[in-house]
Every structure is written in C-alpha cells, then in structure tokens.
Design an enzyme around this catalytic site. Structure first.
Site, PDB file in Angstrom:
ATOM      1  N   TYR A  52       5.310  -7.667  20.218  1.00 37.46           N
ATOM      2  CA  TYR A  52       5.791  -8.519  19.133  1.00 37.46           C
ATOM      3  C   TYR A  52       6.605  -9.668  19.723  1.00 37.46           C
ATOM      4  O   TYR A  52       7.739  -9.485  20.155  1.00 37.46           O
ATOM      5  CB  TYR A  52       6.662  -7.724  18.157  1.00 37.46           C
ATOM      6  N   LEU A  75       1.303  -1.995   1.754  1.00 36.26           N
ATOM      7  CA  LEU A  75       1.064  -2.748   0.521  1.00 36.26           C
ATOM      8  C   LEU A  75      -0.249  -3.514   0.553  1.00 36.26           C
ATOM      9  O   LEU A  75      -0.469  -4.386  -0.273  1.00 36.26           O
ATOM     10  CB  LEU A  75       2.224  -3.745   0.278  1.00 36.26           C
ATOM     11  N   PRO A 126      -7.547  -5.107  -8.239  1.00 35.14           N
ATOM     12  CA  PRO A 126      -6.866  -5.554  -9.467  1.00 35.14           C
ATOM     13  C   PRO A 126      -6.371  -4.398 -10.333  1.00 35.14           C
ATOM     14  O   PRO A 126      -5.286  -4.462 -10.906  1.00 35.14           O
ATOM     15  CB  PRO A 126      -7.950  -6.366 -10.177  1.00 35.14           C
TER      16      PRO A 126
END
Length: 292
Positions: free
Chosen positions: A66, A217, A222
């Site tokens: 990172y 997440l 939908p």
C-alpha cells in the site's frame, strides 16, 4: 437507533494467542489515489490511526504494497511505540508496479524481502500476523500454495512471524495451508451480495479460525441496495453500517476491517455498526440474495 452497547461492536476474537477486537481498521485508504503515493492530508491520516486506537480498536490491517510502504510508515509515525494490546496484520505476495498494478511476488526471495521490509517500515522485530496473498486482481486462482507458504513457515520458525494466514484463497488452498501449518485467519472478498465463501466461513468457525472479509460493501444489486436502504432508514443509520452489522451477525469468527481516511467517518462507522438487527431485518437483507 437501537444500540447494543457502548463498547466496540462485535466484542473480541482470538487470533492464535492474540486477542483482537472484531471491529478493526483497514489502512489501505490512507495511501494516495489508487493506493499509490502519500495521502492528500498527512495529518488527517495520522489522526485517523490515533482515533482508531483511542476508540479501543486493537486490529489494524495493512500491507507493504500500500503506497508502497506508505501505510506502514504512517502507522509507525502515528502509533510507535505501539500499545501492547495493538496487533498489526500485514500481507505479502504482491507488489506494486509503476502502472499501479499488483503483480504477484511469491518467490521465496521476494517473500523474505517483503517480510523484512514490513519489519523495517513498521518498526517491529516480529510481525504479529502475515497473510499470504494469492490469486490476482480478478480473485482467487487455483494452484498449490506450498512453496510460498512454506517460505513463510520458515520465517515463522526463525521468529520473525507469530501467526500465519492466507488471503484471496480458494477453499482448496485454505485446506492445503492448514495441512502444512496452523493458520489463524483467511482474508477473502465477502459481503451480503458476494457469498461464495458461506461454506468456508462455517468450516473455519468450527475450527476457531477467523474470516476477514474485504470489499464488505461491493457488488450489491438494486434489490440488495434497496433492502439495505430500507433497513438503514428504519434503524436511523446508514446502509454501510447495516452491511457491516450484518457481517458481524453472520458468524462470530468474522472480523471487520473497514477503512476510511477520516476520523469522523471512523467514529460514524463504529457507532452505526452497533445497531441490533432483528430476525425480520435479517430476513429482509437475505431475501434478495436467495432470490438472485
């Protein structure tokens, strides 16, 4: 909002002999755009790490890739010397190229170099937990992990690593790793929408091995997004908080490492995830997945 308690949501879990909060913190977002280079706001990056410790979080996830090295350096600057209760988990097995890609780096010499770089940038003599990153950016890929994993086992025998885990792994690779040496966690993609590891999570729970989902997440349809929004509105919280709370309810061996570069957002994540999901709400959230 229905609150479970004033402590961190989810309680604690034991990684080998290390007790960690199930609500942890992932440092990836502290690096610059595309997880490359320094943060836009250096002081805010340090502040969010200190806020995590102040909130009682004892599990911080990072990687030498990172930045590269940026998040490790920030963790050291913000928190060293580390509280005895704080445990830093890192990953090896991939590096960054000049194009921002994540090419594999799983040859024995590459893994040894990565472990020593993590020790240096974090300012540690021993790494609490090292995950072997497998597969590629598209996800887990089949194939034996024996050579790279045995390299990490050798480094563990040398006293440079306390505990081992695997990341981005297939169920077969998890089983292969466990046949070589004990592992304390698996870090894979998993969320309400992406549930390919349901059986693996249950198997690991029975064995006392943690499961750490990344992208908690991502990939919602939908229908699922609508269900999250409906439940979140009813509980006076956010869809993200509901998704994280669902993960904590899914299995006691699931550890969360949501990331943010904002101290205020970190506090919101913790507060929101304390919501108590009823059986009705769990059914609402699960329904789109069963219909899909």
């Amino acid at each position: 909002m229905r609150i479970l308690s004033t402590s961190l949501p989810g309680g604690t879990w034991t990684l080998g002999d290390l007790s960690v909060t199930r609500f942890g913190y992932g440092a990836m977002q502290l690096a610059g755009p595309g997880v490359m280079g320094p943060p836009a706001d250096h002081d805010s990056a340090l502040a969010v790490l200190r806020e995590a410790v102040d909130l009682g979080i004892t599990h911080i996830d990072t990687s030498g890739a990172y930045g590269p090295h940026v998040t490790n350096q920030l963790i050291r600057e913000a928190l060293h010397p580390y509280p005895e209760s704080l445990h830093i988990v890192t990953k090896v097995g991939a590096i960054r190229d000049q194009q921002g890609g994540w090419p594999p780096a799983r040859q024995p010499d590459e893994l040894r170099r990565s472990v020593h770089e993590n020790l240096e940038t974090l300012g540690l003599e021993v790494l609490d937990l090292v995950n072997l990153r497998l597969g590629n950016a598209e996800g887990p890929q089949p194939g034996s992990l024996a050579e790279p994993f045995e390299t990490l086992v050798d480094l563990q025998r040398q006293g440079l690593i306390r505990h081992l885990g695997v990341s981005n792994a297939t169920a077969e690779q998890v089983a292969e790793a466990r046949a070589i040496a004990p592992i304390v966690c698996v870090q894979n993609m998993y969320n309400l929408a992406y549930r390919q590891d349901d059986n693996l999570i249950d198997t690991l729970a029975e064995a006392g091995i943690a499961y750490v989902p990344f992208f908690p997440l991502g990939g919602f349809s939908p229908l699922q997004s609508a269900a999250l929004s409906t439940v979140a509105t009813r509980l006076d919280t956010t869809p993200k908080a509901v998704a994280l709370a669902w993960l904590l309810r899914r299995s006691p061996n699931i550890l969360l490492i949501p990331g943010t570069s904002s101290p205020a957002h970190l506090r919101e994540n913790v507060a929101g995830t304390r919501v108590s999901l009823s059986d009705r709400e769990l059914a609402e959230l699960d329904k789109p997945a069963t219909e899909g």
